[in-house]
Every structure is written in C-alpha cells, then in structure tokens.
Design a protein around this motif. Structure first.
Motif, mmCIF file in Angstrom:
data_model
loop_
_atom_site.group_PDB
_atom_site.id
_atom_site.type_symbol
_atom_site.label_atom_id
_atom_site.label_comp_id
_atom_site.label_asym_id
_atom_site.label_seq_id
_atom_site.Cartn_x
_atom_site.Cartn_y
_atom_site.Cartn_z
ATOM 1 N N LEU A 182 0.826 -1.204 0.000
ATOM 2 C CA LEU A 182 0.000 0.000 0.000
ATOM 3 C C LEU A 182 0.867 1.263 0.000
ATOM 4 C CD1 LEU A 182 -2.855 1.203 0.201
ATOM 5 C CD2 LEU A 182 -2.606 1.101 2.663
ATOM 6 N N LEU A 183 1.920 1.268 0.789
ATOM 7 C CA LEU A 183 2.817 2.427 0.813
ATOM 8 C C LEU A 183 3.482 2.652 -0.535
ATOM 9 C CD1 LEU A 183 4.579 2.169 4.293
ATOM 10 C CD2 LEU A 183 2.871 3.821 3.556
ATOM 11 N N GLN A 184 3.888 1.564 -1.194
ATOM 12 C CA GLN A 184 4.520 1.681 -2.497
ATOM 13 C C GLN A 184 3.538 2.244 -3.523
ATOM 14 O OE1 GLN A 184 5.955 -1.991 -4.134
ATOM 15 N NE2 GLN A 184 6.915 -1.002 -5.874
ATOM 16 N N VAL A 185 2.309 1.761 -3.513
ATOM 17 C CA VAL A 185 1.298 2.238 -4.458
ATOM 18 C C VAL A 185 1.005 3.715 -4.211
ATOM 19 C CG1 VAL A 185 -1.117 2.033 -5.151
ATOM 20 C CG2 VAL A 185 0.265 -0.015 -4.848
ATOM 21 N N ILE A 186 0.857 4.106 -2.957
ATOM 22 C CA ILE A 186 0.561 5.504 -2.634
ATOM 23 C C ILE A 186 1.706 6.417 -3.071
ATOM 24 C CG2 ILE A 186 0.252 7.128 -0.717
ATOM 25 C CD1 ILE A 186 -1.418 4.962 0.654
ATOM 26 N N GLU A 187 2.938 5.972 -2.883
ATOM 27 C CA GLU A 187 4.082 6.780 -3.298
ATOM 28 C C GLU A 187 4.087 6.968 -4.821
ATOM 29 O OE1 GLU A 187 8.965 6.787 -3.232
ATOM 30 O OE2 GLU A 187 7.874 5.117 -2.337
ATOM 31 N N LEU A 188 3.867 5.885 -5.567
ATOM 32 C CA LEU A 188 3.861 5.977 -7.027
ATOM 33 C C LEU A 188 2.709 6.830 -7.541
ATOM 34 C CD1 LEU A 188 4.803 2.310 -7.923
ATOM 35 C CD2 LEU A 188 6.246 4.335 -8.135
ATOM 36 N N VAL A 189 1.548 6.710 -6.907
ATOM 37 C CA VAL A 189 0.388 7.506 -7.315
ATOM 38 C C VAL A 189 0.640 8.988 -7.026
ATOM 39 C CG1 VAL A 189 -2.045 7.942 -6.859
ATOM 40 C CG2 VAL A 189 -1.236 5.603 -7.113
ATOM 41 N N GLY A 190 1.232 9.275 -5.888
ATOM 42 C CA GLY A 190 1.575 10.659 -5.563
ATOM 43 C C GLY A 190 2.560 11.250 -6.555
ATOM 44 N N ASN A 191 3.535 10.441 -6.971
ATOM 45 C CA ASN A 191 4.499 10.897 -7.980
ATOM 46 C C ASN A 191 3.816 11.159 -9.322
ATOM 47 O OD1 ASN A 191 6.535 10.659 -6.097
ATOM 48 N ND2 ASN A 191 7.234 8.677 -6.831
ATOM 49 N N ALA A 192 2.872 10.295 -9.690
ATOM 50 C CA ALA A 192 2.145 10.486 -10.949
ATOM 51 C C ALA A 192 1.320 11.765 -10.901
ATOM 52 C CB ALA A 192 1.245 9.283 -11.232
ATOM 53 N N ALA A 193 0.696 12.041 -9.761
ATOM 54 C CA ALA A 193 -0.090 13.276 -9.624
ATOM 55 C C ALA A 193 0.823 14.497 -9.699
ATOM 56 C CB ALA A 193 -0.856 13.261 -8.305
ATOM 57 N N ASP A 206 3.722 14.681 -11.222
ATOM 58 C CA ASP A 206 4.210 14.814 -12.591
ATOM 59 C C ASP A 206 3.199 15.532 -13.476
ATOM 60 O OD1 ASP A 206 6.496 13.501 -11.858
ATOM 61 O OD2 ASP A 206 5.896 11.567 -12.715
ATOM 62 N N ASN A 207 1.921 15.353 -13.182
ATOM 63 C CA ASN A 207 0.859 16.028 -13.938
ATOM 64 C C ASN A 207 0.475 17.375 -13.330
ATOM 65 O OD1 ASN A 207 0.477 14.090 -15.983
ATOM 66 N ND2 ASN A 207 -0.608 12.785 -14.544
ATOM 67 N N LYS A 208 1.254 17.818 -12.353
ATOM 68 C CA LYS A 208 1.066 19.114 -11.697
ATOM 69 C C LYS A 208 -0.312 19.240 -11.055
ATOM 70 C CE LYS A 208 4.368 21.167 -14.778
ATOM 71 N NZ LYS A 208 4.592 21.964 -15.947
ATOM 72 N N LYS A 209 -0.731 18.178 -10.380
ATOM 73 C CA LYS A 209 -2.015 18.157 -9.683
ATOM 74 C C LYS A 209 -1.781 17.903 -8.197
ATOM 75 C CE LYS A 209 -4.278 18.273 -13.575
ATOM 76 N NZ LYS A 209 -5.001 19.404 -14.025
ATOM 77 N N ILE A 265 -5.297 13.463 -6.027
ATOM 78 C CA ILE A 265 -5.117 12.169 -6.678
ATOM 79 C C ILE A 265 -6.455 11.707 -7.221
ATOM 80 C CG2 ILE A 265 -4.593 9.737 -6.265
ATOM 81 C CD1 ILE A 265 -2.546 10.628 -4.202
ATOM 82 N N VAL A 266 -6.469 11.349 -8.505
ATOM 83 C CA VAL A 266 -7.678 10.832 -9.150
ATOM 84 C C VAL A 266 -7.366 9.452 -9.725
ATOM 85 C CG1 VAL A 266 -8.658 13.102 -9.650
ATOM 86 C CG2 VAL A 266 -7.118 12.041 -11.292
ATOM 87 N N ALA A 267 -8.388 8.797 -10.263
ATOM 88 C CA ALA A 267 -8.232 7.439 -10.781
ATOM 89 C C ALA A 267 -7.202 7.376 -11.912
ATOM 90 C CB ALA A 267 -9.574 6.912 -11.268
ATOM 91 N N ARG A 268 -7.093 8.424 -12.680
ATOM 92 C CA ARG A 268 -6.113 8.466 -13.774
ATOM 93 C C ARG A 268 -4.696 8.300 -13.243
ATOM 94 N NH1 ARG A 268 -4.842 7.464 -18.792
ATOM 95 N NH2 ARG A 268 -3.403 8.932 -19.703
ATOM 96 N N HIS A 269 -4.397 8.916 -12.119
ATOM 97 C CA HIS A 269 -3.059 8.809 -11.535
ATOM 98 C C HIS A 269 -2.786 7.389 -11.041
ATOM 99 C CE1 HIS A 269 -3.850 13.289 -10.772
ATOM 100 N NE2 HIS A 269 -3.185 13.155 -11.893
ATOM 101 N N ILE A 270 -3.811 6.733 -10.516
ATOM 102 C CA ILE A 270 -3.658 5.343 -10.083
ATOM 103 C C ILE A 270 -3.350 4.465 -11.290
ATOM 104 C CG2 ILE A 270 -4.837 3.375 -9.035
ATOM 105 C CD1 ILE A 270 -6.492 5.428 -7.427
#
Length: 95
Positions: A20-31, A33-36, A39-44
């Motif tokens: 869960l921590l790994q997924v949250i970190e990657l999702v946060g990085n994706a958000a 990167d998109n300057k948001k 966090i939305v489903a697209r980032h997941i």
C-alpha cells in the motif's frame, strides 16, 4: 485502519501495508508529474501500469475512469530526416 484478524497477523499485514505504501508513493508521484494536488483514478492507472511489478500483479484489474496509457505506434510517427555529409540542411523535396 484494518481490524485485527481481518487480514491476518504479523507478516501478512506488514506485506499488505508495504504494498500500500509503495502504491501511494507511485500515485503521488504520478499526480505531481501532472502538476495536480488531488489524486484521481487516472493517476492510479498511470502509476500501476508504468510500474513493472504492479502491472504484473494488477494486470487483469480495471481502474474505473483510469483511461489508457498514452502510446503512439511507431508506424504512425513521421520519419526522422537524417542529416549526412551530402545534405544541404533543408528538408524540401527535390523535383
């Protein structure tokens, strides 16, 4: 918070928490990167599909409103013009 006994005790709980921590970190990085900031489903979707291990683990999972990964097939891209010694430097056609 997970209830005690719902997942198991000890190592199972730690593994799920680490995942869960790994997924949250990657999702946060994706958000980010998109300057948001939200966090939305697209980032997941982007985070899971861009990570090799998570993509393998969640390969059959569909993320609602996640969209698709941006991908343009190589045949659809314009050909690169190589500049050699004989080229003058213009990309115009010769008649």
């Amino acid at each position: 918070m997970m209830r005690k006994g719902s997942v198991g005790d000890g190592p199972s709980r730690r593994k799920i928490f680490a995942l869960l921590l790994q997924v949250i970190e990657l999702v946060g990085n994706a958000a980010r990167d998109n300057k948001k900031n939200l966090i939305v489903a697209r980032h997941i979707q982007l985070a899971v599909r861009n990570d090799e291990e998570l993509s393998k683990l969640l390969g059959t999972v569909t993320v609602a409103k996640g969209g698709v990964l941006p991908n343009i097939h190589q045949n659809l891209l314009p050909n690169k013009i190589s500049k050699g010694k004989d080229d003058i430097g213009s990309a115009s056609q010769e008649f």
